[in-house]
Scaffold this motif. Structure first.
Motif, PDB file in Angstrom:
ATOM      1  N   GLN A  82       1.390   3.405  -1.270  1.00 23.55           N
ATOM      2  CA  GLN A  82       2.017   3.181   0.032  1.00 23.55           C
ATOM      3  C   GLN A  82       3.521   3.441  -0.040  1.00 23.55           C
ATOM      4  O   GLN A  82       4.097   4.088   0.847  1.00 23.55           O
ATOM      5  CB  GLN A  82       1.749   1.755   0.504  1.00 23.55           C
ATOM      6  CG  GLN A  82       2.294   1.436   1.885  1.00 23.55           C
ATOM      7  CD  GLN A  82       1.634   2.253   2.984  1.00 23.55           C
ATOM      8  OE1 GLN A  82       0.432   2.511   2.940  1.00 23.55           O
ATOM      9  NE2 GLN A  82       2.409   2.670   3.981  1.00 23.55           N
ATOM     10  N   THR A  83       4.167   2.970  -1.095  1.00 26.68           N
ATOM     11  CA  THR A  83       5.597   3.210  -1.273  1.00 26.68           C
ATOM     12  C   THR A  83       5.882   4.704  -1.362  1.00 26.68           C
ATOM     13  O   THR A  83       6.831   5.211  -0.744  1.00 26.68           O
ATOM     14  CB  THR A  83       6.110   2.503  -2.536  1.00 26.68           C
ATOM     15  OG1 THR A  83       6.013   1.086  -2.364  1.00 26.68           O
ATOM     16  CG2 THR A  83       7.566   2.857  -2.817  1.00 26.68           C
ATOM     17  N   VAL A 111       4.053   7.243  -0.225  1.00 27.89           N
ATOM     18  CA  VAL A 111       3.812   7.911   1.057  1.00 27.89           C
ATOM     19  C   VAL A 111       4.972   7.661   2.012  1.00 27.89           C
ATOM     20  O   VAL A 111       5.429   8.582   2.718  1.00 27.89           O
ATOM     21  CB  VAL A 111       2.476   7.439   1.673  1.00 27.89           C
ATOM     22  CG1 VAL A 111       2.324   7.939   3.112  1.00 27.89           C
ATOM     23  CG2 VAL A 111       1.302   7.927   0.824  1.00 27.89           C
ATOM     24  N   GLU A 112       5.461   6.430   2.065  1.00 20.75           N
ATOM     25  CA  GLU A 112       6.585   6.119   2.949  1.00 20.75           C
ATOM     26  C   GLU A 112       7.824   6.926   2.560  1.00 20.75           C
ATOM     27  O   GLU A 112       8.559   7.404   3.426  1.00 20.75           O
ATOM     28  CB  GLU A 112       6.873   4.620   2.909  1.00 20.75           C
ATOM     29  CG  GLU A 112       5.782   3.787   3.576  1.00 20.75           C
ATOM     30  CD  GLU A 112       6.019   2.300   3.449  1.00 20.75           C
ATOM     31  OE1 GLU A 112       7.067   1.904   2.889  1.00 20.75           O
ATOM     32  OE2 GLU A 112       5.153   1.515   3.901  1.00 20.75           O
ATOM     33  N   TYR A 113       8.053   7.080   1.262  1.00 23.50           N
ATOM     34  CA  TYR A 113       9.187   7.879   0.805  1.00 23.50           C
ATOM     35  C   TYR A 113       8.999   9.350   1.204  1.00 23.50           C
ATOM     36  O   TYR A 113       9.912   9.983   1.746  1.00 23.50           O
ATOM     37  CB  TYR A 113       9.330   7.762  -0.709  1.00 23.50           C
ATOM     38  CG  TYR A 113      10.491   8.556  -1.276  1.00 23.50           C
ATOM     39  CD1 TYR A 113      11.733   7.969  -1.438  1.00 23.50           C
ATOM     40  CD2 TYR A 113      10.335   9.892  -1.654  1.00 23.50           C
ATOM     41  CE1 TYR A 113      12.813   8.684  -1.953  1.00 23.50           C
ATOM     42  CE2 TYR A 113      11.396  10.619  -2.166  1.00 23.50           C
ATOM     43  CZ  TYR A 113      12.628  10.011  -2.314  1.00 23.50           C
ATOM     44  OH  TYR A 113      13.685  10.741  -2.810  1.00 23.50           O
ATOM     45  N   ARG A 146       7.038  10.783   3.505  1.00 21.59           N
ATOM     46  CA  ARG A 146       6.992  11.107   4.934  1.00 21.59           C
ATOM     47  C   ARG A 146       8.373  11.019   5.581  1.00 21.59           C
ATOM     48  O   ARG A 146       8.582  11.555   6.682  1.00 21.59           O
ATOM     49  CB  ARG A 146       5.995  10.209   5.656  1.00 21.59           C
ATOM     50  CG  ARG A 146       6.428   8.774   5.861  1.00 21.59           C
ATOM     51  CD  ARG A 146       5.288   7.912   6.366  1.00 21.59           C
ATOM     52  NE  ARG A 146       5.728   6.538   6.636  1.00 21.59           N
ATOM     53  CZ  ARG A 146       4.915   5.497   6.793  1.00 21.59           C
ATOM     54  NH1 ARG A 146       3.600   5.669   6.682  1.00 21.59           N
ATOM     55  NH2 ARG A 146       5.388   4.298   7.043  1.00 21.59           N
ATOM     56  N   ALA A 147       9.331  10.385   4.904  1.00 17.21           N
ATOM     57  CA  ALA A 147      10.701  10.308   5.415  1.00 17.21           C
ATOM     58  C   ALA A 147      11.529  11.546   5.060  1.00 17.21           C
ATOM     59  O   ALA A 147      12.646  11.696   5.562  1.00 17.21           O
ATOM     60  CB  ALA A 147      11.393   9.055   4.861  1.00 17.21           C
ATOM     61  N   ARG A 204       0.243  14.727   8.214  1.00 22.39           N
ATOM     62  CA  ARG A 204       1.255  13.751   8.635  1.00 22.39           C
ATOM     63  C   ARG A 204       0.646  12.641   9.487  1.00 22.39           C
ATOM     64  O   ARG A 204       1.113  11.488   9.421  1.00 22.39           O
ATOM     65  CB  ARG A 204       2.384  14.466   9.400  1.00 22.39           C
ATOM     66  CG  ARG A 204       3.401  13.520  10.005  1.00 22.39           C
ATOM     67  CD  ARG A 204       4.694  14.193  10.340  1.00 22.39           C
ATOM     68  NE  ARG A 204       5.504  14.417   9.141  1.00 22.39           N
ATOM     69  CZ  ARG A 204       6.285  13.485   8.607  1.00 22.39           C
ATOM     70  NH1 ARG A 204       6.365  12.273   9.133  1.00 22.39           N
ATOM     71  NH2 ARG A 204       6.994  13.732   7.541  1.00 22.39           N
ATOM     72  N   ALA A 252      -0.497  10.129   7.092  1.00 26.95           N
ATOM     73  CA  ALA A 252       0.658   9.528   6.416  1.00 26.95           C
ATOM     74  C   ALA A 252       1.357   8.513   7.306  1.00 26.95           C
ATOM     75  O   ALA A 252       1.782   7.447   6.836  1.00 26.95           O
ATOM     76  CB  ALA A 252       1.639  10.617   5.988  1.00 26.95           C
ATOM     77  N   GLU A 253       1.485   8.813   8.581  1.00 31.21           N
ATOM     78  CA  GLU A 253       2.177   7.912   9.489  1.00 31.21           C
ATOM     79  C   GLU A 253       1.341   6.681   9.834  1.00 31.21           C
ATOM     80  O   GLU A 253       1.894   5.612  10.112  1.00 31.21           O
ATOM     81  CB  GLU A 253       2.567   8.667  10.760  1.00 31.21           C
ATOM     82  CG  GLU A 253       3.671   9.707  10.524  1.00 31.21           C
ATOM     83  CD  GLU A 253       4.030  10.486  11.775  1.00 31.21           C
ATOM     84  OE1 GLU A 253       3.269  10.408  12.766  1.00 31.21           O
ATOM     85  OE2 GLU A 253       5.068  11.171  11.756  1.00 31.21           O
ATOM     86  N   GLU A 254       0.019   6.820   9.804  1.00 31.07           N
ATOM     87  CA  GLU A 254      -0.851   5.698  10.155  1.00 31.07           C
ATOM     88  C   GLU A 254      -1.266   4.876   8.939  1.00 31.07           C
ATOM     89  O   GLU A 254      -1.814   3.783   9.091  1.00 31.07           O
ATOM     90  CB  GLU A 254      -2.104   6.213  10.874  1.00 31.07           C
ATOM     91  CG  GLU A 254      -1.800   6.851  12.234  1.00 31.07           C
ATOM     92  CD  GLU A 254      -3.049   7.324  12.956  1.00 31.07           C
ATOM     93  OE1 GLU A 254      -4.164   7.176  12.391  1.00 31.07           O
ATOM     94  OE2 GLU A 254      -2.920   7.852  14.073  1.00 31.07           O
ATOM     95  N   ASN A 311      -1.332   2.352   6.065  1.00 31.55           N
ATOM     96  CA  ASN A 311      -0.677   1.068   5.822  1.00 31.55           C
ATOM     97  C   ASN A 311      -1.538   0.263   4.857  1.00 31.55           C
ATOM     98  O   ASN A 311      -2.221  -0.684   5.227  1.00 31.55           O
ATOM     99  CB  ASN A 311      -0.472   0.310   7.128  1.00 31.55           C
ATOM    100  CG  ASN A 311       0.343  -0.965   6.929  1.00 31.55           C
ATOM    101  OD1 ASN A 311       1.065  -1.102   5.940  1.00 31.55           O
ATOM    102  ND2 ASN A 311       0.233  -1.912   7.842  1.00 31.55           N
TER     103      ASN A 311
END
Length: 237
Positions: free
Chosen positions: A76-77, A79-81, A83-84, A170, A173-175, A177
């Motif tokens: 999760q960490t 993916v958040e990195y 996708r930013a 994407r 990636a955005e959904e 969690n």
């Protein structure tokens, strides 16, 4: 099949590698992958063996958890990195121990570009077994049992839902969690595919079971954890 391995062709693709105490192999895994995929983020999940230094030396983006939070949290960490980052379009979860093959990622990302799909999951059961792709017997039995027990997995048409090699767009990636740690995140991935109605497919992949990965007991330990997670999920409302 995607024919090119030119890194410029994958500028929109990010590999996410969760890492916990893999200093022996992580540098080589990253160096090999970076020949094709220039954008890699490795999440050092509280390692105590110098994994972070190897990640940095190999040229990947490094994100660190101060303590071990589990593979789900590391993914999760990562993916958040990823996708930013500007221009990121495709995302791939990729193991740190050398079991996953770059050629399979190339093919999976190529399908995402061409086909109306949100996520592709690797399957160890999509082609005849080869000398380099031997799923250990106990793990094979466990994985087949998980599919038999999981109505969601069968409904999605998946034969190997707990394969860690996944490529997605994407939207996913955005959904995404993930809240479950350890191997439980794989079951959570399946639940999200079902609940969010993502367009899902599988792709035959080769998993290289090395002496290193087998020496860590990953086949037996992870297989038992997967089965326990699935049995627990069936008891919950």
């Amino acid at each position: 099949m995607e024919s090119t391995s030119d890194p410029a062709a994958f500028a929109d693709t990010w590999l996410i590698i969760p890492c916990f105490n893999e200093a022996t192999v992580i540098g080589e895994v990253i160096a090999n992958a970076r020949k094709t995929f220039p954008n890699i983020v490795a999440v050092d999940d509280g390692s105590a063996d110098g994994s972070a230094e190897q990640i940095h030396a190999a040229g990947a983006h490094l994100v660190r958890h101060p303590v071990n939070l589990g593979q789900g949290a590391a993914i999760q960490t990562g993916v958040e990195y990823a996708r930013a980052q500007p221009g990121s379009r495709f995302f791939v979860t990729f193991d740190a121990d050398g079991q996953h093959q770059v050629k399979d990622v190339v093919a999976m990302v190529g399908r995402l570009r061409r086909e109306d799909l949100d996520i592709i999951v690797g399957t160890r059961f999509g082609r005849a077994r080869s000398a380099d792709d031997q799923v250990p017997l106990l793990k094979r039995i466990v994985l087949k049992t998980v599919v038999a027990l999981s109505a969601r997995t069968r409904r999605l048409g998946l034969t190997d839902a707990h394969n860690g090699l996944r490529a997605f767009d994407r939207k996913v990636a955005e959904e995404l969690n993930l809240r479950m740690n350890g191997m439980s995140h794989a079951s959570e991935f399946v639940a999200l595919m079902d609940e969010r109605d993502w367009k899902v497919s599988e792709h035959p992949v080769d998993i290289l079971y090395t002496e290193y990965s087998m020496s860590k007991g990953q086949s037996l330990f992870n297989g038992v954890n997967i089965l326990a997670d699935e049995l627990l999920a069936r008891r919950l409302p």
